[in-house]
Design a protein around this motif. Structure first.
Motif, PDB file in Angstrom:
ATOM      1  N   ASP A   1      10.002   5.553   2.534  1.00 28.34           N
ATOM      2  CA  ASP A   1       9.345   4.768   3.586  1.00 28.34           C
ATOM      3  C   ASP A   1       8.254   5.570   4.280  1.00 28.34           C
ATOM      4  O   ASP A   1       7.196   5.028   4.642  1.00 28.34           O
ATOM      5  CB  ASP A   1      10.374   4.292   4.612  1.00 28.34           C
ATOM      6  N   ARG A   2       8.495   6.862   4.456  1.00 29.28           N
ATOM      7  CA  ARG A   2       7.503   7.731   5.100  1.00 29.28           C
ATOM      8  C   ARG A   2       6.240   7.816   4.253  1.00 29.28           C
ATOM      9  O   ARG A   2       5.122   7.745   4.767  1.00 29.28           O
ATOM     10  CB  ARG A   2       8.105   9.119   5.305  1.00 29.28           C
ATOM     11  N   LEU A   3       6.410   7.962   2.947  1.00 25.16           N
ATOM     12  CA  LEU A   3       5.249   8.037   2.061  1.00 25.16           C
ATOM     13  C   LEU A   3       4.487   6.717   2.049  1.00 25.16           C
ATOM     14  O   LEU A   3       3.245   6.704   2.137  1.00 25.16           O
ATOM     15  CB  LEU A   3       5.680   8.395   0.640  1.00 25.16           C
ATOM     16  N   LEU A   4       5.188   5.606   1.934  1.00 25.78           N
ATOM     17  CA  LEU A   4       4.514   4.305   1.890  1.00 25.78           C
ATOM     18  C   LEU A   4       3.733   4.052   3.177  1.00 25.78           C
ATOM     19  O   LEU A   4       2.613   3.525   3.137  1.00 25.78           O
ATOM     20  CB  LEU A   4       5.536   3.195   1.657  1.00 25.78           C
ATOM     21  N   ALA A   5       4.310   4.417   4.318  1.00 23.10           N
ATOM     22  CA  ALA A   5       3.604   4.238   5.589  1.00 23.10           C
ATOM     23  C   ALA A   5       2.324   5.065   5.615  1.00 23.10           C
ATOM     24  O   ALA A   5       1.262   4.590   6.057  1.00 23.10           O
ATOM     25  CB  ALA A   5       4.522   4.622   6.752  1.00 23.10           C
ATOM     26  N   ALA A   6       2.400   6.308   5.127  1.00 21.99           N
ATOM     27  CA  ALA A   6       1.213   7.169   5.090  1.00 21.99           C
ATOM     28  C   ALA A   6       0.160   6.608   4.141  1.00 21.99           C
ATOM     29  O   ALA A   6      -1.046   6.625   4.442  1.00 21.99           O
ATOM     30  CB  ALA A   6       1.617   8.582   4.666  1.00 21.99           C
ATOM     31  N   MET A   7       0.595   6.092   3.003  1.00 23.34           N
ATOM     32  CA  MET A   7      -0.348   5.512   2.052  1.00 23.34           C
ATOM     33  C   MET A   7      -1.049   4.299   2.646  1.00 23.34           C
ATOM     34  O   MET A   7      -2.273   4.133   2.496  1.00 23.34           O
ATOM     35  CB  MET A   7       0.380   5.128   0.751  1.00 23.34           C
ATOM     36  N   HIS A   8      -0.301   3.456   3.339  1.00 25.18           N
ATOM     37  CA  HIS A   8      -0.916   2.271   3.950  1.00 25.18           C
ATOM     38  C   HIS A   8      -1.957   2.656   4.998  1.00 25.18           C
ATOM     39  O   HIS A   8      -2.969   1.959   5.167  1.00 25.18           O
ATOM     40  CB  HIS A   8       0.170   1.396   4.580  1.00 25.18           C
ATOM     41  N   LEU A   9      -1.731   3.762   5.688  1.00 26.23           N
ATOM     42  CA  LEU A   9      -2.698   4.223   6.696  1.00 26.23           C
ATOM     43  C   LEU A   9      -3.956   4.798   6.068  1.00 26.23           C
ATOM     44  O   LEU A   9      -4.974   4.962   6.751  1.00 26.23           O
ATOM     45  CB  LEU A   9      -2.050   5.279   7.590  1.00 26.23           C
ATOM     46  N   HIS A  10      -3.895   5.110   4.765  1.00 26.17           N
ATOM     47  CA  HIS A  10      -5.038   5.736   4.097  1.00 26.17           C
ATOM     48  C   HIS A  10      -5.619   4.841   2.995  1.00 26.17           C
ATOM     49  O   HIS A  10      -6.138   5.328   1.991  1.00 26.17           O
ATOM     50  CB  HIS A  10      -4.627   7.093   3.512  1.00 26.17           C
ATOM     51  N   GLY A  11      -5.565   3.550   3.203  1.00 24.95           N
ATOM     52  CA  GLY A  11      -6.294   2.627   2.338  1.00 24.95           C
ATOM     53  C   GLY A  11      -5.530   2.043   1.174  1.00 24.95           C
ATOM     54  O   GLY A  11      -6.079   1.226   0.429  1.00 24.95           O
ATOM     55  N   TRP A  12      -4.278   2.441   0.989  1.00 25.11           N
ATOM     56  CA  TRP A  12      -3.486   1.887  -0.111  1.00 25.11           C
ATOM     57  C   TRP A  12      -2.872   0.554   0.304  1.00 25.11           C
ATOM     58  O   TRP A  12      -2.479   0.369   1.452  1.00 25.11           O
ATOM     59  CB  TRP A  12      -2.364   2.853  -0.503  1.00 25.11           C
TER      60      TRP A  12
END
Length: 291
Positions: A62-73
């Motif tokens: 969940d931590r990785l997905l949240a970071a990815m969403h914040l960076h354009g993914w």
């Protein structure tokens, strides 16, 4: 990703590097698997991929997905939208190759957190687009490649030849030991012609139909339901496999499906499932009469 300005293989390496940068910044443990992350001794330098694959510590997903969403993914497919294993979520980016974020790997039946820890303990680092990236041991890479080929019904795939058939005995022993440690014995057996050793195992029939490239949806459906670890999971799997997938419909249509399109998909799925099931039951009856 703009294919006119960046070769696809380069974009995949940049996706690996971008995810590693996010992992480093957000305290995420992940292992880069398949594609360019594969060791050169197993053909990594010449591999062709359609996306970047990473296996993430389950508690960090969940931590990785949240970071990815914040960076354009953006999430294209949820975990539930993929295979019956519900193992990976696909994310896309305007400038980079797609990524499959794995929370488990199909064929590894041990508790995902314990299995990841076992793989993480033997990791080493390789360079992908200038970024030091953690990858599984070569032994683990062999096992992952064999299981992946077996799941796709590709028992003559070069990965099996390189990772098992032509591997020295001590390497095969190491792969077998790792498979035992993380509950991947059935998947390994399916990929190496020893599946009969697991007759009676809950996963035997599923890996038999997957590894032989079975085309009958009813047989695959029945095998996946049988392989579910609990009755609740079996019921959930049974229902999900006959329902139309809205996210995949949206990806195919390029827009959200209308209520009428969803209803039509439900009807088509029900009809197709009924026909497949009837054919499956007839074939089972024929097989039993022939015994």
């Amino acid at each position: 990703m703009d294919a006119a300005t960046m070769p696809w293989s380069v974009g995949i390496r940049f996706s690996h590097a971008a995810l590693q940068a996010l992992a480093d910044d957000h305290g995420v443990d992940l292992l880069h698997i398949k594609g360019p992350a594969v060791d050169d001794s197993l053909g990594g330098a010449t591999r062709q991929s359609i996306d970047a694959d990473v296996l993430v510590r389950p508690s960090h997903v969940d931590r990785l997905l949240a970071a990815m969403h914040l960076h354009g993914w953006k999430t294209q497919y949820l975990f539930e939208d993929g295979s019956a294993f519900e193992h990976a979520s696909t994310l896309v980016h305007p400038f980079l190759a797609p990524v499959d974020v794995h929370r488990r790997f199909p064929g590894i039946d041990q508790n995902p957190a314990a299995a990841f820890e076992r793989l993480w303990a033997d990791r080493h680092v390789t360079d992908l687009a200038g970024m030091p990236c953690a990858v599984p041991s070569v032994t683990a890479q062999r096992l992952i490649l064999i299981a992946h080929a077996a799941r796709g019904g590709r028992l003559t795939h070069p990965d099996i030849d390189t990772s098992w058939t032509r591997a020295p005995a001590f390497e095969r022993d190491a792969v077998s030991q790792l498979a035992d440690d993380i509950g991947a014995g059935v998947a390994l057996a399916a990929g190496t012609g020893r599946l009969e050793e697991f007759v009676g195992h809950p996963g035997h029939e599923l890996w038999r139909v997957l590894s032989t490239g079975e085309r009958s949806r009813a047989r695959i459906w029945a095998a996946r339901v049988r392989a579910a670890p609990t009755k609740r999971a079996a019921l959930r799997t049974a229902v999900r496999l006959v329902m139309p997938n809205r996210h995949r419909m949206e990806a195919r249509l390029g827009r959200r499906p209308t209520a009428r399109e969803v209803a039509s998909a439900y009807v088509a799925s029900a009809r197709g499932g009924a026909c497949e099931l009837a054919g499956f039951l007839r074939s089972v009856a024929t097989e039993r009469r022939g015994r």
